[in-house]
Design an enzyme around this catalytic site. Structure first.
Site, mmCIF file in Angstrom:
data_model
loop_
_atom_site.group_PDB
_atom_site.id
_atom_site.type_symbol
_atom_site.label_atom_id
_atom_site.label_comp_id
_atom_site.label_asym_id
_atom_site.label_seq_id
_atom_site.Cartn_x
_atom_site.Cartn_y
_atom_site.Cartn_z
ATOM 1 N N ASP A 47 48.748 7.027 -79.129
ATOM 2 C CA ASP A 47 49.555 6.607 -77.976
ATOM 3 C C ASP A 47 50.017 5.160 -78.161
ATOM 4 O O ASP A 47 50.739 4.619 -77.321
ATOM 5 C CB ASP A 47 48.825 6.837 -76.641
ATOM 6 C CG ASP A 47 47.538 6.068 -76.522
ATOM 7 O OD1 ASP A 47 47.119 5.431 -77.517
ATOM 8 O OD2 ASP A 47 46.920 6.095 -75.436
ATOM 9 N N SER A 48 49.655 4.558 -79.315
ATOM 10 C CA SER A 48 50.287 3.305 -79.743
ATOM 11 C C SER A 48 51.802 3.521 -79.836
ATOM 12 O O SER A 48 52.560 2.546 -79.877
ATOM 13 C CB SER A 48 49.717 2.839 -81.087
ATOM 14 O OG SER A 48 49.693 3.906 -82.025
ATOM 15 N N ASP A 86 46.766 11.738 -79.561
ATOM 16 C CA ASP A 86 46.107 11.045 -78.456
ATOM 17 C C ASP A 86 46.484 11.688 -77.137
ATOM 18 O O ASP A 86 47.680 11.941 -76.888
ATOM 19 C CB ASP A 86 46.585 9.587 -78.405
ATOM 20 C CG ASP A 86 45.587 8.635 -79.024
ATOM 21 O OD1 ASP A 86 44.382 8.954 -79.050
ATOM 22 O OD2 ASP A 86 46.030 7.564 -79.480
ATOM 23 N N LYS A 116 42.550 13.439 -79.321
ATOM 24 C CA LYS A 116 41.653 12.280 -79.255
ATOM 25 C C LYS A 116 41.654 11.742 -77.828
ATOM 26 O O LYS A 116 42.715 11.670 -77.200
ATOM 27 C CB LYS A 116 42.093 11.196 -80.232
ATOM 28 C CG LYS A 116 41.251 9.922 -80.137
ATOM 29 C CD LYS A 116 41.425 9.027 -81.338
ATOM 30 C CE LYS A 116 42.624 8.110 -81.288
ATOM 31 N NZ LYS A 116 42.627 7.179 -80.133
ATOM 32 N N GLU A 118 39.858 8.587 -75.207
ATOM 33 C CA GLU A 118 39.136 7.313 -75.135
ATOM 34 C C GLU A 118 38.084 7.364 -74.034
ATOM 35 O O GLU A 118 38.355 7.906 -72.950
ATOM 36 C CB GLU A 118 40.120 6.166 -74.824
ATOM 37 C CG GLU A 118 41.148 5.943 -75.903
ATOM 38 C CD GLU A 118 42.095 4.786 -75.577
ATOM 39 O OE1 GLU A 118 41.872 4.078 -74.560
ATOM 40 O OE2 GLU A 118 43.059 4.606 -76.332
ATOM 41 N N GLU A 185 36.522 1.148 -82.299
ATOM 42 C CA GLU A 185 37.558 0.099 -82.360
ATOM 43 C C GLU A 185 36.988 -1.252 -81.946
ATOM 44 O O GLU A 185 36.386 -1.394 -80.867
ATOM 45 C CB GLU A 185 38.753 0.477 -81.463
ATOM 46 C CG GLU A 185 39.837 -0.607 -81.469
ATOM 47 C CD GLU A 185 41.215 -0.141 -81.020
ATOM 48 O OE1 GLU A 185 41.409 1.061 -80.782
ATOM 49 O OE2 GLU A 185 42.099 -1.021 -80.928
HETATM 50 O O1 KIV Z 1 46.897 4.817 -80.473
HETATM 51 C C1 KIV Z 1 46.508 4.610 -81.634
HETATM 52 O O2 KIV Z 1 47.293 4.406 -82.571
HETATM 53 C C2 KIV Z 1 45.059 4.641 -81.867
HETATM 54 C C3 KIV Z 1 44.559 4.177 -83.213
HETATM 55 C C4 KIV Z 1 44.921 2.818 -83.526
HETATM 56 C C5 KIV Z 1 43.121 4.461 -83.387
HETATM 57 O O3 KIV Z 1 44.335 5.024 -81.020
#
Ligand code: KIV
Length: 282
Positions: A47-48, A86, A116, A118, A185
Site C-alpha cells: 500500500d506504499s 497489502d 498482508k 499490519e 519493519e
Molecule cells: O507497503 C509496502 O510497500 C510495505 C513494505 C515496504 C513492507 O508494506
C-alpha cells in the site's frame, strides 16, 4: 513460465533451508515482470502504492478498489513469484466477516496468492479466521505505516524492554494464528534476530538488520526513483531519477529544435501515393 510457481509452502521451507527470501514491491505489470524475471521470490503490491504512485502523504487514504486495480495489473506480469497484496487501512480491522470478504477479493478478483496485514495481538483472531477460510496471510509488525500516527510517527520500534517483549509476543501470536510469514519493519537488529529464532515462520526485514530470514524494500527506493524522502535503511542499488530526467530533457530539446523525428524515425511515403503528392506540387 520461468521455473516452477513459488508457493506459500516454498517460502516457509526457505527458512529451514537457510535460503534468504527476496521480496520487492510492484504496482504495475511491467515492474511485476521485471521482478518475476530476476529471481525475486515474493512480489508485494504494497500500500506504499499510495505514496510512491498515487502521490498521497501516507498509506492511510489507500482504498480497496485502488489496491485491487493495481494488484490485477501486477498479476499480468507475474508468473513465478508469490504474489502478495497489502490490505488497506480499515479493510480488515472493522469486523472479522468484512476482513474475510475483503481478503477474499484479492484472491478471487485480482489473482493474488496471499494478503498482508499490519498489526499485532489485536488482529490475531482475524488472521486465524482468514487462514481458516483458506486465505494465506502475511503479518507485519514493528513500524506499521497505516498506524504510524498512533506510534508517534515513522520511528524505530522495540527500543525498550516493554515494547521489545510486546513485539516478541505479537510475533508468536501471529505465527500461532497461522500467518505464513512476518514482515518486521524498523526494529533493532538483535530484537529481529530474537524474533526470527523464536518462531517457525520466516521473518522478512525492512530496517530490521541481517538476521531476518529475508529482506524487503520498496523497489522505487532501491532504484532511486522516489526522491521525496529516503529512509536511512535503504541502500540505493541504482540511481534512475537523473537518467529519467535526462531522457525527458533530451526529447524536449529535440522536439523544440525539430531534430526529432528525423527520417530514420518517420515513415517514408512510397509508390503511387508519393507520385500523386509529387504531381500535386507541379
Ligand atoms: O507497503 C509496502 O510497500 C510495505 C513494505 C515496504 C513492507 O508494506
Amino acid at each position: 513460465m520461468i521455473g516452477k510457481k513459488i508457493t506459500v509452502r516454498d517460502i516457509i521451507d526457505m527458512k529451514s533451508a537457510a535460503d534468504k527470501i527476496v521480496m520487492l514491491t510492484a504496482y504495475d505489470a511491467g515492474f511485476g515482470r521485471f521482478l518475476d524475471r530476476n529471481g525475486v521470490e515474493i512480489v508485494l503490491v504494497g500500500d506504499s502504492l499510495g505514496m510512491v504512485v498515487l502521490g498521497y502523504e501516507s498509506t492511510v487514504p489507500v482504498t480497496m478498489e485502488e489496491m485491487l486495480h493495481h494488484s490485477r495489473a501486477v498479476k499480468h506480469g507475474v508468473e513465478r513469484a508469490l504474489l502478495v497484496s497489502d490490505m488497506p487501512f480499515l479493510s480488515y480491522q472493522v469486523d472479522v466477516g468484512s476482513a474475510i470478504a475483503n481478503a477474499g477479493r484479492f484472491l478471487k478478483e485480482a489473482g493474488c496468492d496471499a494478503v498482508k496485514v499490519e498489526g499485532g495481538l489485536e488482529i490475531c483472531k482475524t488472521v486465524a479466521a482468514m487462514v481458516r477460510a483458506g486465505i494465506p496471510v502475511m503479518g507485519h509488525i514493528g513500524l506499521t505505516p497505516q498506524t504510524a500516527g498512533a506510534l508517534g510517527g515513522y520511528k524505530v520500534q522495540g527500543k525498550d524492554g516493554e515494547s521489545a517483549r510486546r513485539l516478541l509476543a505479537e510475533a508468536k501470536g501471529l505465527a500461532e494464528a497461522g500467518a505464513f510469514a512476518l514482515v518486521l519493519e524498523c526494529i533493532p537488529d538483535k530484537l529481529a534476530g530474537a524474533i526470527t529464532a523464536s518462531i517457525d515462520i520466516p521473518t522478512i526485514g525492512i530496517g530490521a538488520g541481517p538476521q531476518c530470514d529475508g529482506q524487503v524494500l520498496v523497489s522505487h527506493d532501491l532504484l532511486g526513483m522516489f526522491e521525496k524522502f529516503v529512509p536511512s535503511f535503504v541502500k540505493r542499488y541504482a540511481d534512475l531519477a537523473p537518467q529519467i530526467a535526462g531522457g525527458i530533457a533530451a526529447f524536449r530539446d529535440e522536439v523544440k529544435s525539430g531534430a526529432y523525428p528525423d527520417a530514420e524515425h518517420s515513415f517514408a511515403m512510397q509508390g503511387e501515393v508519393a507520385d500523386l503528392l509529387n504531381q500535386g506540387k507541379g
